[in-house]
Motif scaffolding. Structure first.
Motif, PDB file in Angstrom:
ATOM      1  N   ASN A  72      76.938  56.753 -30.089  1.00  0.00           N
ATOM      2  CA  ASN A  72      76.231  57.377 -31.115  1.00  0.00           C
ATOM      3  C   ASN A  72      75.761  56.305 -32.247  1.00  0.00           C
ATOM      4  O   ASN A  72      74.839  56.080 -32.839  1.00  0.00           O
ATOM      5  CB  ASN A  72      76.771  58.444 -31.799  1.00  0.00           C
ATOM      6  N   GLN A  73      76.795  55.403 -32.405  1.00  0.00           N
ATOM      7  CA  GLN A  73      76.539  54.162 -33.207  1.00  0.00           C
ATOM      8  C   GLN A  73      75.577  53.280 -32.822  1.00  0.00           C
ATOM      9  O   GLN A  73      74.670  52.887 -33.540  1.00  0.00           O
ATOM     10  CB  GLN A  73      77.814  53.521 -33.525  1.00  0.00           C
ATOM     11  N   LEU A  74      75.395  52.937 -31.543  1.00  0.00           N
ATOM     12  CA  LEU A  74      74.603  52.284 -30.994  1.00  0.00           C
ATOM     13  C   LEU A  74      73.210  52.768 -31.090  1.00  0.00           C
ATOM     14  O   LEU A  74      72.215  52.081 -31.458  1.00  0.00           O
ATOM     15  CB  LEU A  74      74.757  51.835 -29.451  1.00  0.00           C
ATOM     16  N   LEU A 110      68.453  44.622 -35.849  1.00  0.00           N
ATOM     17  CA  LEU A 110      69.052  43.609 -34.980  1.00  0.00           C
ATOM     18  C   LEU A 110      70.319  43.098 -35.654  1.00  0.00           C
ATOM     19  O   LEU A 110      71.026  42.795 -34.780  1.00  0.00           O
ATOM     20  CB  LEU A 110      68.011  42.775 -34.636  1.00  0.00           C
ATOM     21  N   PRO A 111      70.185  42.482 -36.802  1.00  0.00           N
ATOM     22  CA  PRO A 111      71.499  41.742 -37.169  1.00  0.00           C
ATOM     23  C   PRO A 111      72.917  42.554 -37.142  1.00  0.00           C
ATOM     24  O   PRO A 111      73.713  42.074 -36.779  1.00  0.00           O
ATOM     25  CB  PRO A 111      71.093  41.416 -38.601  1.00  0.00           C
ATOM     26  N   GLU A 112      72.531  43.899 -37.423  1.00  0.00           N
ATOM     27  CA  GLU A 112      73.714  44.812 -37.437  1.00  0.00           C
ATOM     28  C   GLU A 112      74.263  44.806 -36.060  1.00  0.00           C
ATOM     29  O   GLU A 112      75.299  44.972 -35.551  1.00  0.00           O
ATOM     30  CB  GLU A 112      73.534  46.018 -37.901  1.00  0.00           C
ATOM     31  N   LEU A 113      73.120  45.145 -34.987  1.00  0.00           N
ATOM     32  CA  LEU A 113      73.399  45.286 -33.531  1.00  0.00           C
ATOM     33  C   LEU A 113      74.075  44.303 -33.295  1.00  0.00           C
ATOM     34  O   LEU A 113      75.025  44.147 -32.307  1.00  0.00           O
ATOM     35  CB  LEU A 113      72.083  45.492 -32.936  1.00  0.00           C
ATOM     36  N   GLY A 128      68.278  45.713 -27.198  1.00  0.00           N
ATOM     37  CA  GLY A 128      67.592  45.892 -28.467  1.00  0.00           C
ATOM     38  C   GLY A 128      66.456  44.717 -28.751  1.00  0.00           C
ATOM     39  O   GLY A 128      65.540  45.047 -29.426  1.00  0.00           O
ATOM     40  N   ARG A 129      66.977  43.401 -28.313  1.00  0.00           N
ATOM     41  CA  ARG A 129      66.193  42.312 -28.753  1.00  0.00           C
ATOM     42  C   ARG A 129      64.976  42.320 -27.816  1.00  0.00           C
ATOM     43  O   ARG A 129      64.079  41.802 -28.538  1.00  0.00           O
ATOM     44  CB  ARG A 129      67.143  41.090 -28.482  1.00  0.00           C
TER      45      ARG A 129
END
Length: 388
Positions: free
Chosen positions: A187-189, A198-201, A218-219
């Motif tokens: 769920n967090q992802l 993206l920085p948080e990912l 994601g990138r």
């Protein structure tokens, strides 16, 4: 308190006046006629029913459950739900009420009700129109559905400048399974992907299994070539991931062949209604519109709640949103009062040609007919229609 002081409608609910109602109703008829020409059968579903019947989706889609108004039935004492989406109802029809062997195609148009607006500047009572296809797990079914959706939007005047976005929840879902992540981490992802953070990912994926692949997803979410070049060989060899990836490629290729001038984008981490959709997802965006003008996807097994799990795919749109800002001037022809046979025949002929003809009553004159645009006059024994 007198009614004159309480007439205001609730937030997110509005009247539709004649000039716009005519546009919406014309589109509704044209859209349903088009869907009928493609083999989609029209169904009507109840505006309210037992909440258990509507929960086939809400069990896996908390957003839909929260959007559903709930009331107590004074006859049975049971909990009722006001439909917030017509898809669960059509699934009930396919699974239990109208069991068709083989592929079934349905369409519908009706008002749904949401507890809160589902987007910026949206109504809480959309006029939902959609189509559903049950009984086929083939990519061909998804391609047909996308093609039908695009053609319907063309009927509504959305034939230029639109953008089709395609995704597939199977990519993320298979990677989560491959990595053996917990529901909380999943769920967090999903939240990070939805926010395009993206920085948080990058930081979050440093400490999880297959973190590089999750970041790569994601990138390079909009570039299948770059995605394939940067994902691990182990993930690319995963059968479920490979099937989802190939489905995206095939769908984009086939839609591009049918719509060569259409702008098609890919977003493999567009995870709206992630727990509801099971495969391909698609949405159409138009210039100067923040929300999709139509959207849909695959939701296999939706009828399981009713004892008949079948593959399914479909889309829906809000006719109010499609017709936003469109108005049609309504022309009215005023005919004089009287029972003269020639006059009545002229009125009948004008109405047969699609004109709106109002015959004066009593002591009425032209001033008694608001927005009159034409009048019927007798010139040299012949009834003619003249502009006022």
């Amino acid at each position: 308190m007198p009614i004159s002081e309480t007439w205001l409608l609730p937030d997110g609910v509005a009247d539709v006046l004649p000039e716009q109602a005519q546009v919406i109703e014309t589109l509704r008829r044209d859209a349903l006629d088009f869907l009928a020409s493609r083999g989609y059968q029209l169904v009507y579903t109840p505006f309210i029913e037992y909440i258990e019947s509507l929960s086939s989706l809400s069990e896996s889609n908390q957003d839909l459950d929260l959007a559903t108004f709930k009331v107590i039935d004074q006859l049975s004492g049971r909990l009722l739900g006001v439909r917030a989406d017509m898809t669960p109802q059509v699934a009930r029809i396919d699974a239990h009420v109208h069991q068709v062997q083989g592929i079934a195609r349905y369409c519908y148009a009706g008002t749904v009700l949401h507890t809160k607006p589902q987007g910026f500047n949206t109504t809480r009572a959309p006029l939902q129109l959609g189509a559903e296809l049950f009984g086929s797990d083939s990519i061909d079914a998804d391609v047909e559905m996308i093609d039908v959706m695009l053609n319907l939007l063309k009927t509504a005047g959305f034939d230029r400048g639109i953008h089709l976005d395609i995704g597939h929840v199977g990519l993320f879902r298979s990677l989560v399974k491959h990595a053996g992540l917990s529901k909380s981490t999943e769920n967090q992802l999903s939240d990070l992907y939805q926010r395009k953070a993206l920085p948080e990912l990058a930081e979050f994926t440093q400490d999880i299994k297959f973190g590089t692949d999750f970041y790569t997803l994601g990138r390079f979410s909009s570039d299948l070539d770059a995605l394939q070049a940067n994902l691990s060989a182990e993930l690319l060899a995963d059968e479920a991931f490979k099937q989802a990836f190939d489905a995206l490629l095939t769908t984009k290729s086939e839609i591009q062949a049918r719509w060569p001038n259409l702008d098609i984008g890919i977003d493999v981490v567009e995870l709206r209604s992630y727990h509801y959709h099971t495969g391909l997802m698609y949405a159409v965006y138009a210039p100067n519109r923040a929300a999709p003008v139509a959207q849909g996807g695959r939701y296999d097994g939706i009828g399981e709640h009713f004892g008949r799990a079948r593959p399914a795919t479909g889309f829906s749109c809000d006719l109010y949103a499609l017709c936003a800002g469109q108005f049609k001037k309504i022309e009215k022809v005023v005919a004089p009062k009287g029972t003269n046979k020639d006059l009545l025949t002229a009125i009948e002929n004008a109405r047969a040609q699609g004109l709106s003809v109002i015959q004066l009553l009593g002591n009425d004159d032209l001033n008694s007919v608001p927005y009159a645009t034409h009048q019927m006059v007798n010139t040299a024994g012949e009834w003619k229609i003249e502009k006022i």
